[in-house]
Design a protein around this motif. Structure first.
Motif, PDB file in Angstrom:
ATOM      1  N   SER A  67      -3.213  64.785  65.739  1.00  0.00           N
ATOM      2  CA  SER A  67      -1.822  65.043  65.344  1.00  0.00           C
ATOM      3  C   SER A  67      -0.856  64.527  66.404  1.00  0.00           C
ATOM      4  O   SER A  67       0.196  63.967  66.082  1.00  0.00           O
ATOM      5  CB  SER A  67      -1.604  66.544  65.126  1.00  0.00           C
ATOM      6  OG  SER A  67      -2.359  67.021  64.040  1.00  0.00           O
ATOM      7  N   PHE A  68      -1.212  64.716  67.674  1.00  0.00           N
ATOM      8  CA  PHE A  68      -0.356  64.233  68.756  1.00  0.00           C
ATOM      9  C   PHE A  68      -0.277  62.705  68.741  1.00  0.00           C
ATOM     10  O   PHE A  68       0.809  62.124  68.865  1.00  0.00           O
ATOM     11  CB  PHE A  68      -0.889  64.716  70.100  1.00  0.00           C
ATOM     12  CG  PHE A  68      -0.023  64.341  71.269  1.00  0.00           C
ATOM     13  CD1 PHE A  68       1.069  65.116  71.618  1.00  0.00           C
ATOM     14  CD2 PHE A  68      -0.292  63.202  72.009  1.00  0.00           C
ATOM     15  CE1 PHE A  68       1.876  64.762  72.685  1.00  0.00           C
ATOM     16  CE2 PHE A  68       0.509  62.844  73.081  1.00  0.00           C
ATOM     17  CZ  PHE A  68       1.596  63.630  73.415  1.00  0.00           C
ATOM     18  N   VAL A  69      -1.431  62.048  68.569  1.00  0.00           N
ATOM     19  CA  VAL A  69      -1.438  60.581  68.501  1.00  0.00           C
ATOM     20  C   VAL A  69      -0.658  60.107  67.277  1.00  0.00           C
ATOM     21  O   VAL A  69       0.084  59.120  67.327  1.00  0.00           O
ATOM     22  CB  VAL A  69      -2.894  60.059  68.457  1.00  0.00           C
ATOM     23  CG1 VAL A  69      -2.919  58.543  68.256  1.00  0.00           C
ATOM     24  CG2 VAL A  69      -3.620  60.430  69.736  1.00  0.00           C
ATOM     25  N   LEU A 126      -3.649  52.785  69.592  1.00  0.00           N
ATOM     26  CA  LEU A 126      -2.724  52.865  70.723  1.00  0.00           C
ATOM     27  C   LEU A 126      -2.484  51.496  71.353  1.00  0.00           C
ATOM     28  O   LEU A 126      -1.360  51.167  71.743  1.00  0.00           O
ATOM     29  CB  LEU A 126      -3.259  53.853  71.757  1.00  0.00           C
ATOM     30  CG  LEU A 126      -3.208  55.327  71.356  1.00  0.00           C
ATOM     31  CD1 LEU A 126      -3.921  56.197  72.384  1.00  0.00           C
ATOM     32  CD2 LEU A 126      -1.771  55.804  71.196  1.00  0.00           C
ATOM     33  N   ILE A 127      -3.543  50.683  71.450  1.00  0.00           N
ATOM     34  CA  ILE A 127      -3.373  49.327  71.984  1.00  0.00           C
ATOM     35  C   ILE A 127      -2.455  48.522  71.069  1.00  0.00           C
ATOM     36  O   ILE A 127      -1.571  47.787  71.528  1.00  0.00           O
ATOM     37  CB  ILE A 127      -4.740  48.634  72.140  1.00  0.00           C
ATOM     38  CG1 ILE A 127      -5.538  49.315  73.262  1.00  0.00           C
ATOM     39  CG2 ILE A 127      -4.566  47.150  72.434  1.00  0.00           C
ATOM     40  CD1 ILE A 127      -6.948  48.775  73.421  1.00  0.00           C
ATOM     41  N   ARG A 128      -2.629  48.685  69.776  1.00  0.00           N
ATOM     42  CA  ARG A 128      -1.754  48.003  68.814  1.00  0.00           C
ATOM     43  C   ARG A 128      -0.312  48.476  68.947  1.00  0.00           C
ATOM     44  O   ARG A 128       0.624  47.668  68.882  1.00  0.00           O
ATOM     45  CB  ARG A 128      -2.279  48.261  67.405  1.00  0.00           C
ATOM     46  CG  ARG A 128      -1.547  47.475  66.324  1.00  0.00           C
ATOM     47  CD  ARG A 128      -2.147  47.788  64.970  1.00  0.00           C
ATOM     48  NE  ARG A 128      -1.484  47.044  63.916  1.00  0.00           N
ATOM     49  CZ  ARG A 128      -1.733  47.199  62.634  1.00  0.00           C
ATOM     50  NH1 ARG A 128      -2.669  48.067  62.243  1.00  0.00           N
ATOM     51  NH2 ARG A 128      -1.082  46.502  61.729  1.00  0.00           N
ATOM     52  N   GLU A 129      -0.135  49.778  69.149  1.00  0.00           N
ATOM     53  CA  GLU A 129       1.211  50.327  69.322  1.00  0.00           C
ATOM     54  C   GLU A 129       1.871  49.760  70.577  1.00  0.00           C
ATOM     55  O   GLU A 129       3.058  49.423  70.577  1.00  0.00           O
ATOM     56  CB  GLU A 129       1.134  51.858  69.405  1.00  0.00           C
ATOM     57  CG  GLU A 129       2.475  52.559  69.463  1.00  0.00           C
ATOM     58  CD  GLU A 129       3.181  52.611  68.132  1.00  0.00           C
ATOM     59  OE1 GLU A 129       4.395  52.914  68.136  1.00  0.00           O
ATOM     60  OE2 GLU A 129       2.539  52.341  67.092  1.00  0.00           O
ATOM     61  N   VAL A 130       1.101  49.644  71.646  1.00  0.00           N
ATOM     62  CA  VAL A 130       1.637  49.099  72.897  1.00  0.00           C
ATOM     63  C   VAL A 130       2.029  47.636  72.719  1.00  0.00           C
ATOM     64  O   VAL A 130       3.088  47.197  73.179  1.00  0.00           O
ATOM     65  CB  VAL A 130       0.598  49.262  74.026  1.00  0.00           C
ATOM     66  CG1 VAL A 130       1.049  48.499  75.269  1.00  0.00           C
ATOM     67  CG2 VAL A 130       0.399  50.731  74.360  1.00  0.00           C
ATOM     68  N   ALA A 180       5.720  47.899  72.596  1.00  0.00           N
ATOM     69  CA  ALA A 180       5.853  48.092  74.052  1.00  0.00           C
ATOM     70  C   ALA A 180       6.238  49.527  74.380  1.00  0.00           C
ATOM     71  O   ALA A 180       7.103  49.803  75.197  1.00  0.00           O
ATOM     72  CB  ALA A 180       6.884  47.115  74.626  1.00  0.00           C
ATOM     73  N   SER A 181       5.589  50.462  73.687  1.00  0.00           N
ATOM     74  CA  SER A 181       5.941  51.876  73.817  1.00  0.00           C
ATOM     75  C   SER A 181       5.406  52.455  75.131  1.00  0.00           C
ATOM     76  O   SER A 181       4.192  52.416  75.386  1.00  0.00           O
ATOM     77  CB  SER A 181       5.368  52.664  72.632  1.00  0.00           C
ATOM     78  OG  SER A 181       5.483  54.048  72.834  1.00  0.00           O
ATOM     79  N   PHE A 182       6.317  52.978  75.944  1.00  0.00           N
ATOM     80  CA  PHE A 182       5.908  53.633  77.188  1.00  0.00           C
ATOM     81  C   PHE A 182       5.078  54.875  76.884  1.00  0.00           C
ATOM     82  O   PHE A 182       4.087  55.166  77.569  1.00  0.00           O
ATOM     83  CB  PHE A 182       7.143  54.008  78.004  1.00  0.00           C
ATOM     84  CG  PHE A 182       6.827  54.849  79.221  1.00  0.00           C
ATOM     85  CD1 PHE A 182       6.325  54.253  80.373  1.00  0.00           C
ATOM     86  CD2 PHE A 182       7.021  56.228  79.209  1.00  0.00           C
ATOM     87  CE1 PHE A 182       6.007  55.022  81.485  1.00  0.00           C
ATOM     88  CE2 PHE A 182       6.717  57.005  80.313  1.00  0.00           C
ATOM     89  CZ  PHE A 182       6.210  56.384  81.456  1.00  0.00           C
ATOM     90  N   GLU A 183       5.454  55.595  75.841  1.00  0.00           N
ATOM     91  CA  GLU A 183       4.722  56.806  75.473  1.00  0.00           C
ATOM     92  C   GLU A 183       3.295  56.461  75.051  1.00  0.00           C
ATOM     93  O   GLU A 183       2.339  57.142  75.436  1.00  0.00           O
ATOM     94  CB  GLU A 183       5.445  57.529  74.340  1.00  0.00           C
ATOM     95  CG  GLU A 183       4.810  58.860  73.963  1.00  0.00           C
ATOM     96  CD  GLU A 183       5.576  59.593  72.890  1.00  0.00           C
ATOM     97  OE1 GLU A 183       5.219  60.742  72.597  1.00  0.00           O
ATOM     98  OE2 GLU A 183       6.528  59.007  72.343  1.00  0.00           O
ATOM     99  N   ALA A 184       3.150  55.372  74.249  1.00  0.00           N
ATOM    100  CA  ALA A 184       1.809  54.965  73.814  1.00  0.00           C
ATOM    101  C   ALA A 184       0.965  54.543  75.007  1.00  0.00           C
ATOM    102  O   ALA A 184      -0.243  54.818  75.055  1.00  0.00           O
ATOM    103  CB  ALA A 184       1.920  53.825  72.805  1.00  0.00           C
ATOM    104  N   LYS A 185       1.578  53.865  75.991  1.00  0.00           N
ATOM    105  CA  LYS A 185       0.842  53.480  77.202  1.00  0.00           C
ATOM    106  C   LYS A 185       0.339  54.715  77.941  1.00  0.00           C
ATOM    107  O   LYS A 185      -0.812  54.758  78.399  1.00  0.00           O
ATOM    108  CB  LYS A 185       1.744  52.666  78.120  1.00  0.00           C
ATOM    109  CG  LYS A 185       2.085  51.278  77.608  1.00  0.00           C
ATOM    110  CD  LYS A 185       3.000  50.555  78.592  1.00  0.00           C
ATOM    111  CE  LYS A 185       3.397  49.178  78.079  1.00  0.00           C
ATOM    112  NZ  LYS A 185       4.333  48.495  79.011  1.00  0.00           N
ATOM    113  N   GLY A 186       1.199  55.723  78.069  1.00  0.00           N
ATOM    114  CA  GLY A 186       0.797  56.948  78.760  1.00  0.00           C
ATOM    115  C   GLY A 186      -0.318  57.673  78.031  1.00  0.00           C
ATOM    116  O   GLY A 186      -1.293  58.140  78.652  1.00  0.00           O
ATOM    117  N   LEU A 200      -2.463  56.338  75.962  1.00  0.00           N
ATOM    118  CA  LEU A 200      -3.664  55.509  76.070  1.00  0.00           C
ATOM    119  C   LEU A 200      -4.373  55.750  77.403  1.00  0.00           C
ATOM    120  O   LEU A 200      -5.599  55.931  77.440  1.00  0.00           O
ATOM    121  CB  LEU A 200      -3.282  54.041  75.927  1.00  0.00           C
ATOM    122  CG  LEU A 200      -4.433  53.029  76.014  1.00  0.00           C
ATOM    123  CD1 LEU A 200      -5.446  53.280  74.909  1.00  0.00           C
ATOM    124  CD2 LEU A 200      -3.896  51.611  75.938  1.00  0.00           C
ATOM    125  N   ALA A 201      -3.604  55.779  78.493  1.00  0.00           N
ATOM    126  CA  ALA A 201      -4.204  56.034  79.804  1.00  0.00           C
ATOM    127  C   ALA A 201      -4.836  57.424  79.859  1.00  0.00           C
ATOM    128  O   ALA A 201      -5.949  57.604  80.376  1.00  0.00           O
ATOM    129  CB  ALA A 201      -3.144  55.894  80.896  1.00  0.00           C
TER     130      ALA A 201
END
Length: 560
Positions: free
Chosen positions: A264-266, A324-328, A332-338, A340-341
């Motif tokens: 749900s969070f993703v 998440l990689i696709r979203e980034v 270029a979503s900073f939230e998606a990068k975070g 993903l990490a």
């Protein structure tokens, strides 16, 4: 010395004194800790004693000595029997070992002194769990041979024991607490954090904010399920709960449900793949239902079905990483990068926990997951907190802009835009049945003051007029500045006569005139709707305006 400098000096002195006091305290405390020769004041601890030497088992009438523990054995028979001679029992009351889904019977000679198994007709199933068993020992058993009969009940483990100890109940309780202290602290922190996140969600839900505050609900639910799984997968439940099967069911349910709030969070962070993520959640729920049905029908046990859940988790991990990689890449979503990490860290630790489970099932299987979870939750809380702060800043900025748009900067009263919106609402709703008083106010000779003394003098009069009007009417109505020298007060309370308020306003004006170089005078008039007439707001405004001009003419001696 100026007051501000004096306060800064006092604050500096106070901080220096705090530092000195703390250093003195820590210095003396350290000295006492390292040099004190007083005896230990703590009560003596009862320790459990390892009882791992001298055990043996029989295979084809041949005695095999067990060299060390942990010990496990897979052989043709369905039952492994370990033997040992019971030592002298002074303060020893129990023989203890950690069981791994095995049926246990213990004999002192030919006497059965302990049995750990479920009835074949038990509606709760035959889930035995991974718990410590405590075999009671009595002095009359000294010197007899104790035999431990171990029968495996699930396919993913083999017969055997991790360790065998002797001790009292207090010693074993202290052992559980000391071995799980860091876990207990972690669980308390997770539980309190989950409650805090739920509270943040509820507060924002009540306020109906436009911010996507459900992320706090998802993280809180993930934390709560994680804490529930780690608690039920440890030795801590044995301090509180007597029902082993119930704890096992909680453990398997919380583990299988764990990915649902994470998905749900993703889903809330990704612009694409929402339908896929919802479908994945449905599959996980179906998996829970099917496994519980199969368990209740005694077709499969949960440990045997665990690889299915592990395969689903591995599949979902891959899908989440791809999304998440696709979203980034796309946004270029900073939230998606975070996220993903954070998920990559959690995945690495979860895989390590899975590997440990299959290689060493008798060890602490949640340890690596715990490490990854702390880093994962820290990153998610940082991202959610950052988003919330950004939203609150934008909301505050929007409110400020709205306030500026609806407020007259000079007099700090609602302006013509705010007044027109209020009047439009009254036109739409009508004022029939509503007690309403409209007070019209106009500054006398403002233009002459501006022409003679300049606009700065006129501004002073406008501020003085606004202050006088608000001080008189602020308890009963709202004051608007609707033009260069015009003010309106709307009073929506019944049984309010403006006449006494005009007297208060005149006193305020007189007080202003004693301090100002310029003379302030205000013409006034009002009209009232008792609530039982057919007047509309426009006729009320017109009547108040006419009464104000009559007062202005009487005050100045001329008519416009």
């Amino acid at each position: 010395m100026p007051l501000i400098e004096s306060r800064h000096l006092q604050k500096l002195i106070r901080n220096i004194l705090w530092i000195c006091a703390s250093l003195f305290f820590l210095g003396i405390l350290g000295t006492v800790f390292f040099t004190s020769d007083l005896p230990d004041i703590r009560p003596p601890e009862e320790e459990d004693t390892s009882f791992t030497e001298g055990w043996y088992y029989m295979e084809e009438n041949v005695k095999h000595t067990i060299a060390s523990f942990p010990f496990s054995l897979s052989f043709g028979g369905d039952e492994l029997i370990l033997y040992h001679k019971i030592p002298p029992l002074t303060d020893i009351k129990y023989l203890s070992f950690k069981n791994q889904f095995q049926e246990i019977k213990a004999y002192a000679g030919d006497l059965c002194i302990y049995e750990y198994k479920t009835s074949s007709a038990s509606p709760a199933g035959k889930l035995l769990g991974n718990f410590r068993c405590y075999i009671p020992l009595s002095p009359e058993y000294e010197g007899q041979t104790i035999s431990l009969h171990l029968k495996n009940t699930v396919s993913i483990t083999v017969n055997g024991l991790q360790n065998i100890e002797l001790g009292s109940s207090d010693a074993f309780i202290l052992d559980i607490i000391s071995n799980n202290f860091s876990l207990a602290v972690c669980l308390i922190f997770m539980f309190l954090t989950a409650l805090l996140l739920y509270l943040v969600y509820l507060v924002q839900d009540v306020k109906k904010l436009s911010y996507d505050y459900k992320s706090f609900l998802y993280i809180g639910s993930f934390l709560l399920l994680s804490a529930l799984w780690m608690w039920s997968d440890s030795e801590l439940p044995q301090l509180l709960c007597s029902n082993a099967t119930m704890v096992c069911l909680i453990s398997f349910f919380s583990f299988m449900a764990l990915p649902i709030p994470l998905l749900s969070f993703v889903r809330s962070a990704c612009r694409q793949g929402k339908t896929l993520l919802t479908g994945m959640q449905c599959v996980l729920l179906v998996n829970i239902i099917v496994q519980f049905l199969l368990y209740s029908m005694e077709l499969f046990d949960f440990p045997s079905m665990l690889p299915v859940t592990h395969l689903l988790l591995l599949l979902y991990i891959g899908i989440i990483i791809v999304l998440l990689i696709r979203e980034v890449r796309l946004h270029a979503s900073f939230e998606a990068k975070g996220i993903l990490a954070a998920i990559l860290l959690l995945i690495l630790c979860s895989i390590a926990a899975m590997v440990q489970f299959y290689l060493h099932p008798n060890t602490d299987n949640s340890r690596f997951f715990r490490y990854g979870l702390v880093m994962f939750i820290g990153i998610l809380l940082f991202l959610s907190g950052k988003n919330l702060i950004r939203f609150l800043e934008e909301r505050t900025q929007a409110k400020l802009y709205q306030q500026l748009a609806y407020t007259d900067i000079m007099t700090q009263t609602p302006n013509r835009i705010a007044f027109d919106e209020c009047i439009d609402k009254l036109r739409q709703s009508g004022i029939s049945g509503m007690p309403l008083t409209v007070v019209m106010l106009d500054l006398n000779n403002l233009k002459e003051t501006n022409d003679t003394y300049g606009h700065k003098a006129g501004d002073e009069l406008l501020k003085g007029a606004a202050g006088s009007i608000k001080n008189a009417f602020q308890e009963v109505g709202t004051t608007y500045r609707i033009g260069g020298d015009e003010f309106v007060v709307l009073i929506k309370k019944g049984n309010i006569s403006p006449e006494p308020l005009f007297q208060v306003m005149d006193l305020e004006i007189a007080q202003f005139n004693t301090k100002s170089r310029y003379s302030l005078s205000i013409a006034k008039g009002y009209a009232h709707n008792a609530g039982d007439s057919d007047k509309d707001i426009d006729s009320l405004l017109s009547a108040a305006d006419q009464n104000m001009y009559r007062n202005k003419a009487a005050t100045k001696g001329t008519c416009r």
